[in-house]
Design a protein around this motif. Sequence first.
Motif, PDB file in Angstrom:
ATOM      1  N   GLU A 132     -60.835  31.218  27.366  1.00 56.01           N
ATOM      2  CA  GLU A 132     -61.867  31.027  28.392  1.00 56.01           C
ATOM      3  C   GLU A 132     -62.663  29.747  28.114  1.00 56.01           C
ATOM      4  O   GLU A 132     -62.970  28.984  29.019  1.00 56.01           O
ATOM      5  CB  GLU A 132     -62.792  32.243  28.429  1.00 56.01           C
ATOM      6  CG  GLU A 132     -63.646  32.291  29.674  1.00 56.01           C
ATOM      7  CD  GLU A 132     -64.373  33.615  29.806  1.00 56.01           C
ATOM      8  OE1 GLU A 132     -65.515  33.586  30.276  1.00 56.01           O
ATOM      9  OE2 GLU A 132     -63.806  34.662  29.461  1.00 56.01           O
ATOM     10  N   ARG A 133     -62.988  29.516  26.860  1.00 56.31           N
ATOM     11  CA  ARG A 133     -63.701  28.280  26.483  1.00 56.31           C
ATOM     12  C   ARG A 133     -62.830  27.060  26.754  1.00 56.31           C
ATOM     13  O   ARG A 133     -63.301  26.052  27.272  1.00 56.31           O
ATOM     14  CB  ARG A 133     -64.131  28.340  25.017  1.00 56.31           C
ATOM     15  CG  ARG A 133     -65.284  29.300  24.775  1.00 56.31           C
ATOM     16  CD  ARG A 133     -65.853  29.146  23.376  1.00 56.31           C
ATOM     17  NE  ARG A 133     -64.986  29.696  22.348  1.00 56.31           N
ATOM     18  CZ  ARG A 133     -64.990  30.961  21.962  1.00 56.31           C
ATOM     19  NH1 ARG A 133     -65.802  31.818  22.525  1.00 56.31           N
ATOM     20  NH2 ARG A 133     -64.176  31.371  21.026  1.00 56.31           N
ATOM     21  N   ARG A 156     -71.218  29.690  33.860  1.00 59.75           N
ATOM     22  CA  ARG A 156     -69.855  29.621  33.306  1.00 59.75           C
ATOM     23  C   ARG A 156     -69.887  29.330  31.806  1.00 59.75           C
ATOM     24  O   ARG A 156     -69.067  29.853  31.047  1.00 59.75           O
ATOM     25  CB  ARG A 156     -69.042  28.539  34.026  1.00 59.75           C
ATOM     26  CG  ARG A 156     -68.620  28.933  35.414  1.00 59.75           C
ATOM     27  CD  ARG A 156     -67.778  27.839  36.034  1.00 59.75           C
ATOM     28  NE  ARG A 156     -67.296  28.214  37.334  1.00 59.75           N
ATOM     29  CZ  ARG A 156     -66.168  27.748  37.859  1.00 59.75           C
ATOM     30  NH1 ARG A 156     -65.424  26.892  37.201  1.00 59.75           N
ATOM     31  NH2 ARG A 156     -65.789  28.132  39.060  1.00 59.75           N
ATOM     32  N   GLY A 182     -67.040  34.624  25.606  1.00 64.38           N
ATOM     33  CA  GLY A 182     -65.663  35.066  25.833  1.00 64.38           C
ATOM     34  C   GLY A 182     -64.703  34.576  24.775  1.00 64.38           C
ATOM     35  O   GLY A 182     -65.077  33.942  23.795  1.00 64.38           O
ATOM     36  N   PRO A 183     -63.425  34.843  25.012  1.00 63.83           N
ATOM     37  CA  PRO A 183     -62.379  34.433  24.067  1.00 63.83           C
ATOM     38  C   PRO A 183     -62.093  32.922  24.151  1.00 63.83           C
ATOM     39  O   PRO A 183     -62.487  32.253  25.100  1.00 63.83           O
ATOM     40  CB  PRO A 183     -61.161  35.243  24.528  1.00 63.83           C
ATOM     41  CG  PRO A 183     -61.422  35.489  25.980  1.00 63.83           C
ATOM     42  CD  PRO A 183     -62.911  35.599  26.138  1.00 63.83           C
ATOM     43  N   ALA A 227     -70.826  32.536  29.944  1.00 61.74           N
ATOM     44  CA  ALA A 227     -69.679  33.449  29.917  1.00 61.74           C
ATOM     45  C   ALA A 227     -68.610  32.956  28.950  1.00 61.74           C
ATOM     46  O   ALA A 227     -68.028  33.745  28.195  1.00 61.74           O
ATOM     47  CB  ALA A 227     -69.102  33.605  31.322  1.00 61.74           C
ATOM     48  N   ALA A 228     -68.346  31.656  28.957  1.00 55.55           N
ATOM     49  CA  ALA A 228     -67.307  31.108  28.078  1.00 55.55           C
ATOM     50  C   ALA A 228     -67.702  31.234  26.612  1.00 55.55           C
ATOM     51  O   ALA A 228     -66.862  31.542  25.764  1.00 55.55           O
ATOM     52  CB  ALA A 228     -67.037  29.646  28.429  1.00 55.55           C
TER      53      ALA A 228
END
Length: 130
Positions: free
Chosen positions: A111-112, A100, A107-108, A103-104
């Motif tokens: 998402e974080r 996760r 990501g944008p 991915a965060a």
Amino acid sequence: PAGTRDLSVDFGYHAASPLEGLGPAAWRARPPEQWPPSLPPDATLDALAPGVLPGVTLIELLAPTPDGRATLAAEAAAAVLNATAGGIHYPLPRAEVLDRLRAALAGPDPERAALLRLLAEQNARGRRAP
């Protein structure tokens, strides 16, 4: 007696332990001998998941911002420690935390922010046992 049923049978079901977690400040305050042996304070997340926050030690990741706020890196480091430490009933496995986080970070911002909220909530559960 005839016509009564024995309801004392143990089917092996046990109540699950309450979920626990320690936040970044709690991990910073713990002496190194209370950390998981496989993750001393000078370990890096990059050693567990190549490319994830390379070159920064766990103890450095656990530091708050100058205004005292926890960061995604700090909450993720605490989550990895919680998931690895014996005796802490953490709800997320270490691999899931790292996946996760990867991915965060790619990501944008929303998402974080969502992962920061999730990990902060899980890490704030406290720990019942010393």
